[in-house]
Design a protein around this motif. Structure first.
Motif, short mmCIF file in Angstrom:
data_model
loop_
_atom_site.label_atom_id
_atom_site.label_comp_id
_atom_site.label_asym_id
_atom_site.label_seq_id
_atom_site.Cartn_x
_atom_site.Cartn_y
_atom_site.Cartn_z
N GLU A 142 37.44 -84.07 -44.35
CA GLU A 142 38.32 -83.59 -45.57
C GLU A 142 37.91 -82.67 -46.41
O GLU A 142 38.92 -82.18 -47.12
CB GLU A 142 38.66 -84.98 -45.98
CG GLU A 142 39.41 -86.00 -45.17
CD GLU A 142 38.31 -86.77 -44.31
OE1 GLU A 142 38.82 -87.67 -43.60
OE2 GLU A 142 37.00 -86.68 -44.40
N ASP A 145 37.78 -76.49 -46.23
CA ASP A 145 39.21 -76.02 -46.72
C ASP A 145 39.56 -74.83 -45.81
O ASP A 145 40.77 -74.47 -45.83
CB ASP A 145 38.68 -74.91 -47.89
CG ASP A 145 38.36 -75.88 -49.25
OD1 ASP A 145 39.13 -76.65 -49.60
OD2 ASP A 145 37.14 -75.68 -49.62
N ASN A 171 42.78 -80.76 -44.46
CA ASN A 171 43.39 -80.23 -45.47
C ASN A 171 42.88 -78.55 -45.51
O ASN A 171 42.76 -77.54 -46.45
CB ASN A 171 42.46 -80.39 -47.02
CG ASN A 171 42.87 -81.86 -47.17
OD1 ASN A 171 44.02 -81.83 -47.27
ND2 ASN A 171 41.76 -82.71 -47.30
N ARG A 213 49.65 -73.30 -40.60
CA ARG A 213 48.43 -72.91 -41.74
C ARG A 213 47.71 -72.05 -41.11
O ARG A 213 46.36 -72.29 -41.23
CB ARG A 213 48.08 -74.65 -42.24
CG ARG A 213 47.52 -75.13 -41.00
CD ARG A 213 46.57 -76.53 -41.55
NE ARG A 213 47.82 -77.35 -42.24
CZ ARG A 213 47.23 -78.37 -43.00
NH1 ARG A 213 46.18 -78.84 -43.04
NH2 ARG A 213 48.45 -79.31 -43.56
#
Length: 331
Positions: A142, A145, A171, A213
């Motif tokens: 988690e 980045d 994330n 993303r």
């Protein structure tokens, strides 16, 4: 007195000494074999950045002759034997870089993972250990980045999602070349070697889970502050190396530029069976190794012996590999 007889006398003397020191003691049972590898992670500095290498485990790809199809068999075997390497198997490491820049935590490649069930063990049971080794190094998924992919082969991107297709790095953004993203998620490319079907199915499952993303990397452009992409096509057409620079220190993460520290450094023009374009890959490899040797930069190689950190130097018609002691920061 011969060497053999000297050794015999020394062994006999040692046994006599033990017997005389421990008279009358009963024989003790030996400690049990553990048969479990310890967590594999290594931490060092690149300038002001903190780098951690974690292992995804061994990736054995079988006998060397099929893996290096253009290599003369006698020369290949002589190179292996003279470097005390096995002749009947080709065990490759999987060295995964995690870079803490102080602003971002960046993961380079993800190993085999478990997303494709039994197919995730197509090269054997010793891979897929990234997460346990990452956690042993004090890093949780988690916290990541950005995941930067050198390319979209199974041992580099199949750890992006779990077996149910859930994001392992919830994330994170994912950086990859547009060339690799398009090619390895296109069913029309399920042709040629048999492994292509599984490779593409796995890439689709893992990459498309992060489609909203994605960052498209470009040659010579920064992916993140201090991290610059270097196009090195051939292994896949969108394969990239990444130069990591902090202050006066530079380390280049070479991904799959070269899979073997002897065969593809001593003979960089030899071809590798899993290359998309073997001839282009050999040309790219030779050119990039020459650049790395000239610049004297440290490199981190994904498949070289653990932890994959060292330098290449020009030697004869090829290059030599010199591993960096694991307690030395990159300077």
């Amino acid at each position: 007195m011969s060497i053999v007889s000297r050794r015999g006398l020394l062994g006999a003397a040692a046994a006599t000494a033990v017997a005389s020191v421990l008279p009358g003691l009963p024989a003790m049972a030996a400690a049990p074999f553990r048969n479990v590898l310890p967590p594999a992670w290594q931490r060092f500095k690149v300038g002001e950045f903190e780098a951690t290498v974690v292992s995804d485990g061994l990736l054995p790809i079988g006998k060397p002759e099929p893996a290096f199809p253009t290599a003369p068999v006698g020369e290949l075997r002589n190179l292996l034997a003279s470097n005390f390497l096995p002749l009947d198997e080709t065990p490759l490491e999987q060295n995964i870089l995690i870079l803490n820049t102080g602003r971002q935590l960046i993961l380079f490649d993800t190993g085999m993972g478990e997303s494709m069930g039994p197919a995730s063990k197509m090269f054997g049971p010793t891979s897929g250990r990234m997460l346990q080794n990452m956690r042993a190094a004090g890093i949780e998924p988690e916290q990541i980045d950005l995941v930067v992919l050198t390319h979209a082969h199974c041992d580099h991107c199949w750890g992006l999602v779990d077996g149910a297709g859930n994001r392992v790095f919830p994330n994170a953004q994912v950086a990859i070349s547009e060339t690799d993203l398009k090619f390895w998620t296109d069913d029309a490319n399920k042709k040629g070697p048999e492994f292509m079907v599984t490779f593409i199915d796995g890439a689709k499952k893992n990459l498309l889970a992060y489609r909203d993303r994605m960052i498209m990397v470009k040659d010579g452009q920064p992916v993140a502050p201090g991290v610059v992409a270097i196009s090195t096509p051939g292994h896949t057409m969108g394969h990239h190396c990444y130069a990591v620079t902090s202050g006066n220190a530079t380390m280049v993460n070479t991904g799959d530029l070269a899979h073997h520290p002897v065969l593809l450094l001593r003979r960089p023009m030899w071809e590798f069976a899993y290359d998309s374009d073997p001839k282009l890959s050999a040309q790219t490899r030779t050119r990039m190794l020459d650049r790395l040797a000239t610049d004297k930069h440290q490199i981190l190689s994904y498949h070289f012996p653990w932890p994959g950190l060292g330098r290449v130097v020009k030697e004869g018609e090829g290059f030599g590999w010199y591993a960096t002691p694991t307690n030395v920061s990159v300077l």
